[in-house]
Design a protein around this motif. Sequence first.
Motif, PDB file in Angstrom:
ATOM      1  N   GLN A   1       0.732  -1.014   0.232  1.00 51.10           N
ATOM      2  CA  GLN A   1      -0.396   0.192  -0.135  1.00 51.10           C
ATOM      3  C   GLN A   1       1.108   1.142  -0.073  1.00 51.10           C
ATOM      4  O   GLN A   1       0.442   2.182  -0.891  1.00 51.10           O
TER       5      GLN A   1
ATOM      6  N   ASP B   1      -6.004  -2.225  -7.954  1.00 49.00           N
ATOM      7  CA  ASP B   1      -5.775  -3.222  -6.759  1.00 49.00           C
ATOM      8  C   ASP B   1      -7.252  -4.002  -7.535  1.00 49.00           C
ATOM      9  O   ASP B   1      -8.194  -3.349  -6.929  1.00 49.00           O
ATOM     10  N   ASP B   2      -7.032  -5.012  -6.302  1.00 54.55           N
ATOM     11  CA  ASP B   2      -8.267  -6.489  -6.701  1.00 54.55           C
ATOM     12  C   ASP B   2      -8.518  -5.797  -5.494  1.00 54.55           C
ATOM     13  O   ASP B   2      -8.382  -5.192  -4.303  1.00 54.55           O
TER      14      ASP B   2
ATOM     15  N   LEU C   1      -8.001  -5.064  -1.066  1.00 52.18           N
ATOM     16  CA  LEU C   1      -6.315  -4.822  -1.472  1.00 52.18           C
ATOM     17  C   LEU C   1      -6.700  -3.512  -0.494  1.00 52.18           C
ATOM     18  O   LEU C   1      -4.977  -2.573   0.069  1.00 52.18           O
TER      19      LEU C   1
ATOM     20  N   ARG D   1      -2.214  -4.354  -8.519  1.00 48.47           N
ATOM     21  CA  ARG D   1      -1.848  -5.715  -8.158  1.00 48.47           C
ATOM     22  C   ARG D   1      -2.885  -6.355  -7.150  1.00 48.47           C
ATOM     23  O   ARG D   1      -3.899  -6.236  -7.073  1.00 48.47           O
TER      24      ARG D   1
ATOM     25  N   LYS E   1      -4.333 -10.248  -5.737  1.00 50.87           N
ATOM     26  CA  LYS E   1      -3.864 -10.230  -4.774  1.00 50.87           C
ATOM     27  C   LYS E   1      -2.786 -11.560  -4.285  1.00 50.87           C
ATOM     28  O   LYS E   1      -2.491 -11.945  -3.172  1.00 50.87           O
TER      29      LYS E   1
ATOM     30  N   LEU F   1      -0.883  -9.902   3.492  1.00 53.80           N
ATOM     31  CA  LEU F   1      -2.618  -9.918   3.820  1.00 53.80           C
ATOM     32  C   LEU F   1      -3.035 -10.801   4.611  1.00 53.80           C
ATOM     33  O   LEU F   1      -2.111 -11.841   4.152  1.00 53.80           O
TER      34      LEU F   1
ATOM     35  N   GLN G   1     -10.164 -10.473   5.321  1.00 56.30           N
ATOM     36  CA  GLN G   1     -10.014  -8.720   5.850  1.00 56.30           C
ATOM     37  C   GLN G   1     -11.221  -8.687   5.655  1.00 56.30           C
ATOM     38  O   GLN G   1     -12.232  -9.151   4.886  1.00 56.30           O
TER      39      GLN G   1
ATOM     40  N   SER H   1      -7.198 -18.193  -1.628  1.00 56.36           N
ATOM     41  CA  SER H   1      -6.992 -16.631  -2.266  1.00 56.36           C
ATOM     42  C   SER H   1      -7.660 -15.945  -0.222  1.00 56.36           C
ATOM     43  O   SER H   1      -7.592 -16.410   0.311  1.00 56.36           O
TER      44      SER H   1
ATOM     45  N   SER I   1     -12.935 -11.895   1.881  1.00 57.68           N
ATOM     46  CA  SER I   1     -13.159 -10.409   2.610  1.00 57.68           C
ATOM     47  C   SER I   1     -14.142 -10.551   2.691  1.00 57.68           C
ATOM     48  O   SER I   1     -15.630 -11.525   1.732  1.00 57.68           O
TER      49      SER I   1
END
Length: 952
Positions: free
Chosen positions: A445, A463-464, A467, A650, A652, A659, A663, A830, A833
């Motif tokens: 970031q 970004d994906d 993120l 970017r 994930k 990460l 999230q 992954s 979220s």
Amino acid sequence: MSLPLTEQQRKKIEENRQKALARRAEKLLAEQHQSTGSGSTIATNSSQSKQGLPPSLPREPPKPASHGVLLKQQNLSSSSTGDPRPPNPHHFHLGTPQQAKGSGKMQDVPTACLSHGPPTQMTATTVSPPLAQSPPEVHTQQLLCYQLGQAHPQASHETKSTLFANTTHEPLAKARGFQKTPASSFGQPHGDPGLDAKAAGPSTSGQNISDSLCGSGSVTPGAEGRLPRAPGASLHKAASTQTGTCIRNGERFQVKIGYNAQLIAVFKSLPSRNYDPATKTWNFNMSDYSTLMKEVQCLPSVTLQPLEGTEDSRESPSAGGVVQACLPPAPSLTFVKGRCTLVSRARFEADIGYSEHLIALFKQMDSRIYDIKTRKWNFLLEEHNKLIALVRQLPQVQLDPLPKTLTLAFASQLEKTSACVPPAIPEADLSGVDPKLVSSLLPFQRAGVNFAIAKRGRLLLADDMGLGKTIQAICIAAFYQKEWPLLVVVPSSVRFTWEQAFLRWLPSLSPDCINVVVTGKDRLTAGLVNIVSFDLLSKLEKQLKTPFKVVIIDESHFLKNVKTARCRAAMPILKVAKRVILLSGTPAMSRPAELYTQIIGVRPTFFPQFHAFGLRYCDAKRQPWGWDYSGSSNLGELKLLLEEAVMLRRLKSDVLAQLPAKQRKMVVVAPGRISTKARAALDAAAKEMTTHEKTKWQQKEALLLFFNRTAEAKIPCVIEYVLDLLESGREKFLVFAHHKVVLDALTKELERKHVQYIRIDGSTSSADREDLCQQFQLFENHAVAVLSITAANMGLTFSSADLVVFAELFWNPGVLLQAEDRVHRIGQSSSVSIHYLVAKGTADDYLWPMIQEKIKVLGEAGLSETNFSEVTEATDYFHKDPKQQKIYDFLQKSFEEDGSDMELLEAAESFDSGSYSQDLGGTLDESTLTGSPQKKRRFEFFDNFDSFTSPL
Ligand SMILES: Nc1ncnc2c1ncn2[C@@H]1O[C@H](COP(=O)(O)OP(=O)(O)OP(=O)(O)O)[C@@H](O)[C@H]1O
């Protein structure tokens, strides 16, 4: 299959054939001389001319009478014997004024050659060849005629001129029209004294005969002497040959020339021959080029101008040089056309067909690389301008340079190409930004913020999802805080989430400085940070007197359609803003055309016309109804351009190591959407809960009613959020809800929008649950899984999704965590979220902090890996006025006192929801609060009690 003839055999055959033809021609000539006088010939020709025989081409040369007679007769003979070809070939120039004019020129041709010479010279005596190529098969008699009809110098010139004037081979009819073209149309000076002098050379019988043959009282004044001839050129050769041209077309070349039987025989001997009936021309592979030119050298009656730029074109005076000298310069034609495309940050490729000269030129480039796979040459960008300049000197090659947008974007690479990809981005000085924010940035970031500042605050951050584009955008905007007020344009469902994010990440910012625009009556510029939805922006943009210098657009792909009101409102704002931060995890969902507005939003000077962009990247095609830009082309180059100058993206998977596995995000849904009636109902329910006069049981009923009213109030916001997710390109996600009324409303809306979904609730049988789960896992087109929190929080795997939305909160965080783990499990590669939709002014005000609190406890006990309060916005999201505190305390007591959720759920069981209003946002039905008979219709209220109490 028979073996092809050897070159020697072919030559021999051809020689014999020529000899035979010559003998027959001589014989015929002799017979003609004996039997016919020139006067009668003239009469015949004149009359035929008047009878509407095809008129001649302009500047038609003179013809010696004897040959004119001969040819005329041969033509007639051909016609009468059923020659399928048009009878015109030898008639073009008969009896035309221009022939008469040009007649004197034939004096240059030695008389001996004209009448009795060897075949070569005999051919010089005849007429212009037809413009249209004859079909491949030719009768012997015709062969003789054509043999005789070849190679008049002027005829050659006509052929040549016509060909250049018409890039596609003109049929006879056109050629007739063409004859009206004045000689000057070829750029030849009129009345060239040199030419006139030549034309006034010694007179011959041929001239006289020709004059009378052509009969011309209708000579065009001033046309005389226009025959272009280079001084000193060998007129003998020129007069005796038929000239054609070779035209390169990619890997093949085409021969444009009038009909010539000998030549056709040669053509037929070439392995790659192809006759194109449409243009009536022959074409060949380049591999046959040198054979053809050699063969043509052996044909005295034919001269082929070699391909421009080839060795022969310079070195072969006998073949092309003489005739070329006689002809007007050919207009510059582009035969090989292509373009440069970018293949990496450092290199570009020449996407073009074959040309010997071009390749020779490529080989002069120091950085040349021939890619065997693509069979194309590529070079360092620093050689781009040099190459283009050199190619411009090749008249038959057109190599389009890289578009201006690319040369601007890669200007430094064009000057001096650096292999370093990409160049190091300097660390931005973030000392002026809230330390809390700066210290929270993950390394990638931080790199994103550096990139944005290196691009002077104009970028598309792609970004994906999940993120942390929000934290980066806030940091970038904060770097330019001196240029605020800031405008933040977002989908309406996340306006309040953005407000919370500002409060969280910029604690130095007073809450009063944040203006969330809620209605069309609000002011767009009331705060230091102004958050507005796309739709309201289009209503309020007229308020703008001074432009915003710093603008954030969340989900910028909402601007993809230039015709929409939101796009029309936003684009002018972006154009004048100094900093433009576009955010989108899915900038283009289906086609490159969708990127255009976002690109020019960031870089208004790029591709000022959409059409240019469309041609290069959208495979633009003209259709009967207009241009179709729905395709895609040159995507590699587009990606390079975006990465260089516009976008940072970017995935994930790129930053997975940085990460957390989950999230979590709290999404504050629009409280403005709760109707006044619903609010009144909620308030009444809340009051009821804390009324001491009520029995404990009644209080709990009130609590359940409070939750129910909350669910109803949230429905519009939940639907809006889910639809926004779909519009943002989220392809597969789960939506958990608790109340049947919410699940019903959701599925109804998805059906209305034709979105494929599955639903699992308390009424779904065990067998169906598994089936539905499999369907969702395996079929791409199932976008949404609508799940009951209590019915589907365990025993199911939905690892094909990586996003979970909680439309409602549930008081038991353990249930929520289990539900989250439907996607966060083995098979999930992954980071997932989790979005919790939280509505202010509802039961969520109490549930959310309570859940946070409980999870914190679980975390401390090592029972939960994450702490909600650390990973979500609004850690202090909680109304602290005494009344609300009372409700919070009551709720907490209700859950904790009971020790488990069972008692509460029993309370739900006892609640009579039969009289419960299904009217969304309707008034509270007081009857629901009193005298509730126990154990009635619990599923109306909590969708799925059974699965919660007895998990599968
Ligand atoms: N550095 C960080 N520290 C703490 N939390 C973070 C950080 N970065 C992101 N988050 C949290 O991760 C969640 C996802 O972030 P955010 O909403 O900004 O993602 P996004 O890229 O905008 O995703 P989407 O495209 O789905 O909107 C949020 O709850 C956010 O607070």
